[in-house]
Motif scaffolding. Structure first.
Motif: not given
Length: 124
Positions: A124, A119, A39, A112, A115-116, A33-37
């Motif tokens: 972030y 970040k 980050i 999530e 992920v948070k 997910k981090l890659d897709q976003e």
């Protein structure tokens, strides 16, 4: 026949655990997910641990090396450090309150949460 890695270097490289439990898979899903976003870039922990030259060379130019481990065994962190790289940002799924089990069931909310945490570590 060995093929060249198609992974281009990135400033932020993410090496997740992908271990045999829910928390290992949560770590890996969070990295995806981090890659897709945008980050950071998910990289191959097995390739780094196996000292695959193209992956090692790509890792050398990273400004941040993010490791996401599933549990206190800390396999991903050990692999990155064994390859000779410093871990600049570290998140462990079980330290975020997720219990480890082997039924490979997890929620989007758990992913999530990781992920948070990554970040936040990266500012972030």
């Amino acid at each position: 026949m060995a093929e060249k890695c198609t992974c281009d270097p990135a400033e932020v490289m993410i090496f997740p655990c992908a271990g045999g439990s829910n928390v290992g898979q949560i770590a890996n899903q969070a990295a995806v997910k981090l890659d897709q976003e945008g980050i950071g870039k998910l990289f191959c922990l097995a390739g780094l641990g196996g000292h695959v030259q193209s992956i090692v060379e790509s890792t050398k130019v990273a400004k941040r090396i993010v490791v996401i481990d599933g549990c206190p065994i800390a396999c991903a962190k050990a692999a990155v450090e064994h390859a000779g790289f410093p871990v600049t940002d570290y998140v462990m799924v079980t330290q975020l309150g997720v219990k480890k089990h082997h039924d490979f069931v997890w929620t989007d909310e758990e992913v999530e949460h990781v992920v948070k945490a990554v970040k936040e570590s990266l500012g972030y």
